[in-house]
Design a protein around this motif. Structure first.
Motif, PDB file in Angstrom:
ATOM      1  N   ALA A  41      42.431  -2.525 -32.404  1.00  0.00           N
ATOM      2  CA  ALA A  41      43.854  -2.332 -32.130  1.00  0.00           C
ATOM      3  C   ALA A  41      44.221  -2.784 -30.728  1.00  0.00           C
ATOM      4  O   ALA A  41      45.359  -3.183 -30.475  1.00  0.00           O
ATOM      5  N   ALA A  42      43.264  -2.726 -29.807  1.00  0.00           N
ATOM      6  CA  ALA A  42      43.539  -3.168 -28.436  1.00  0.00           C
ATOM      7  C   ALA A  42      43.617  -4.676 -28.321  1.00  0.00           C
ATOM      8  O   ALA A  42      44.121  -5.198 -27.324  1.00  0.00           O
ATOM      9  N   ASN A  43      43.107  -5.403 -29.321  1.00  0.00           N
ATOM     10  CA  ASN A  43      43.146  -6.867 -29.301  1.00  0.00           C
ATOM     11  C   ASN A  43      43.585  -7.371 -30.680  1.00  0.00           C
ATOM     12  O   ASN A  43      42.810  -7.980 -31.412  1.00  0.00           O
ATOM     13  N   PRO A  44      44.849  -7.112 -31.059  1.00  0.00           N
ATOM     14  CA  PRO A  44      45.288  -7.417 -32.426  1.00  0.00           C
ATOM     15  C   PRO A  44      45.365  -8.901 -32.726  1.00  0.00           C
ATOM     16  O   PRO A  44      45.418  -9.283 -33.890  1.00  0.00           O
ATOM     17  N   ARG A 196      41.821   7.394 -27.041  1.00  0.00           N
ATOM     18  CA  ARG A 196      42.171   6.303 -27.952  1.00  0.00           C
ATOM     19  C   ARG A 196      41.437   6.439 -29.282  1.00  0.00           C
ATOM     20  O   ARG A 196      41.996   6.160 -30.349  1.00  0.00           O
ATOM     21  N   VAL A 246      50.744   3.591 -29.346  1.00  0.00           N
ATOM     22  CA  VAL A 246      50.183   2.262 -29.095  1.00  0.00           C
ATOM     23  C   VAL A 246      49.313   1.816 -30.264  1.00  0.00           C
ATOM     24  O   VAL A 246      49.417   0.673 -30.734  1.00  0.00           O
ATOM     25  N   THR A 247      48.469   2.702 -30.762  1.00  0.00           N
ATOM     26  CA  THR A 247      47.580   2.360 -31.877  1.00  0.00           C
ATOM     27  C   THR A 247      48.380   2.031 -33.126  1.00  0.00           C
ATOM     28  O   THR A 247      48.090   1.050 -33.826  1.00  0.00           O
ATOM     29  N   ARG A 249      51.433   0.903 -33.302  1.00  0.00           N
ATOM     30  CA  ARG A 249      52.126  -0.376 -33.128  1.00  0.00           C
ATOM     31  C   ARG A 249      51.160  -1.561 -33.215  1.00  0.00           C
ATOM     32  O   ARG A 249      51.454  -2.572 -33.853  1.00  0.00           O
ATOM     33  N   GLN A 250      49.984  -1.424 -32.615  1.00  0.00           N
ATOM     34  CA  GLN A 250      49.031  -2.525 -32.613  1.00  0.00           C
ATOM     35  C   GLN A 250      48.454  -2.783 -33.997  1.00  0.00           C
ATOM     36  O   GLN A 250      48.264  -3.934 -34.404  1.00  0.00           O
ATOM     37  N   ARG A 253      50.723  -4.775 -36.079  1.00  0.00           N
ATOM     38  CA  ARG A 253      50.817  -6.179 -35.697  1.00  0.00           C
ATOM     39  C   ARG A 253      49.621  -7.006 -36.152  1.00  0.00           C
ATOM     40  O   ARG A 253      49.638  -8.231 -36.045  1.00  0.00           O
ATOM     41  N   LEU A 254      48.594  -6.360 -36.624  1.00  0.00           N
ATOM     42  CA  LEU A 254      47.396  -7.093 -37.018  1.00  0.00           C
ATOM     43  C   LEU A 254      47.704  -8.080 -38.142  1.00  0.00           C
ATOM     44  O   LEU A 254      48.383  -7.767 -39.123  1.00  0.00           O
TER      45      LEU A 254
END
Length: 402
Positions: A41-44, A196, A246-247, A249-250, A253-254
């Motif tokens: 999730a931190a790098n979608p 996280r 944040v998680t 939303r990310q 977006r994946l």
């Protein structure tokens, strides 16, 4: 055969699972845990990681086969220490853990059995236990429940350390870590990583709570760590609302895995046993990646992707913040050419800033050279004067001797 084995799964989903199984080969799928999901999730934007994690490919073994093994992961010592501390916290039916939650009579806490066949069975048994505990209105401790969460069109099974059901229907995630709390505070970086990871569990629990009457998932988790240098557990309530948003939303977006898989050439495979190193390299390079320095602490393929990024001169190797500042300049060579005035649009703010920085650098170097020259000249004059004085003293000494 596939239709009769899993009749409840829609046709497109069955086709996706079959496609991912073909990409993985005969190996057993590597599970996607909450730690990996938080890193994903931190790098979608990384399609490579999304596809490999969705297909269940063992990225550690793949990195070794590519000749770029990674040291990412937990040491055996830390792993054993963590298990020992967790067993200490959950001993005697979780009495110590429930005391940290303020339960005066831990003996009355229910601890249901969650064993079942396969991950789907365990997830269904966990959901049933959560509904039963919420309806019963009593304290209930679920030890290592299994939660299901759909990620980019593929199911992921997550296993928190524990979930506590309160009599009022609230569900609280419990995260047990082996890093210490020293003088009332812990390492902020480790606490952030734990938050996280716990946010992923909260997100998965919300999917179950939405189907359970009277249930509510707490957005504050209980973080349990050793106090000082002892094995005595200390509990802290951590608010994960920010990490949860944040998680959520990310993950939304994946890029969907089926779109990535559909763009791959026919015959491509990540079969670690049946493919050579050259074939695996070709397969990995067929999937775009989004390397960033943060990947070194979160992905087994980070060394391989970093090497490819350096070969291409990609500015991502300098960090996401630098990449964002450079705009349309995507390679180190383009950045240097723009700074020297050899390329780039002067009206581009990034190009203008680079040329200004280059001018300031030249001024600084010119000034440093001038100062160095002045200091060197002064040293030569002082040395000449000292030599002349020494010669006069020597002459006077010779006259005295005569």
């Amino acid at each position: 055969m596939g239709r009769s084995a899993d009749p409840g799964v829609p046709g497109p989903r069955r086709e996706l699972r079959q496609r991912l199984a073909e990409l993985r080969g005969p190996a057993v799928p590597h599970p996607l845990d909450a730690r990996a999901l938080a890193a994903l999730a931190a790098n979608p934007g990384c399609r490579r990681r999304a596809l490999l994690d969705g297909a269940g490919v063992d990225k550690g073994a793949l990195a070794s086969a590519l000749g770029s093994p990674s040291s990412y992961g937990q040491s055996q010592f830390a792993f054993a220490r963590g298990h020992a501390f967790e067993a200490r916290v959950k001993a005697d039916g979780g009495m110590e853990l429930m005391r940290l939650l303020g339960v005066d009579e831990p003996g009355g806490v229910r601890v249901p059995e969650l064993a079942a066949a396969g991950p789907q069975g365990r997830a269904a048994r966990t959901a049933l236990a959560l509904r039963e505990a919420t309806g019963a209105g009593t304290w209930t401790l679920l030890d290592h429940p299994l939660l299901a969460l759909e990620v980019a069109g593929s199911p992921a099974y997550l296993e928190p350390d524990a979930v506590v059901v309160h009599p009022d229907g609230r569900w609280t995630v419990v995260e047990i870590k082996s890093f210490p709390v020293l003088d009332g505070s812990a390492d902020p970086a480790k606490v952030g990583a734990a938050a996280r990871q716990a946010a992923v569990y909260v997100l998965a629990l919300e999917r179950v709570a939405a189907l359970t009457e009277g249930a509510e998932v707490a957005h504050s988790v209980l973080l349990v760590c050793p106090r000082d240098f002892t094995n005595q557990p200390a509990g802290s309530v951590v608010d994960v609302r920010k990490q949860l948003s944040v998680t959520r939303r990310q993950l939304a977006r994946l890029t969907r895995i089926e779109d990535i898989a559909a763009a791959l050439p026919e015959g491509l495979s990540f079969d670690l046993e049946g493919c050579s190193a050259e074939q695996l390299t070709e397969a990995v390079e067929a999937v775009p990646h989004a390397y960033a320095p943060e990947c070194l602490a979160a992905c087994e393929l980070a060394f391989h992707c970093r090497g490819r990024s350096r070969e291409a001169g990609a500015v991502e190797t300098l960090g996401r913040s630098v990449r964002g500042e450079l705009g349309g300049l995507t390679t180190v060579g383009a950045v240097l050419a723009a700074a020297r005035g050899e390329a780039g649009d002067p009206a581009d703010p990034a190009v203008a800033a680079l040329r200004r920085a280059q001018a300031l650098r030249r001024e600084a170097i010119t000034g440093a050279v001038a100062i160095t020259g002045a200091v060197a000249g002064a040293g030569e004059v002082a040395g000449a004067g000292a030599g002349a004085g020494a010669g006069a003293v020597g002459t006077e000494g010779a006259a005295v001797c005569r």
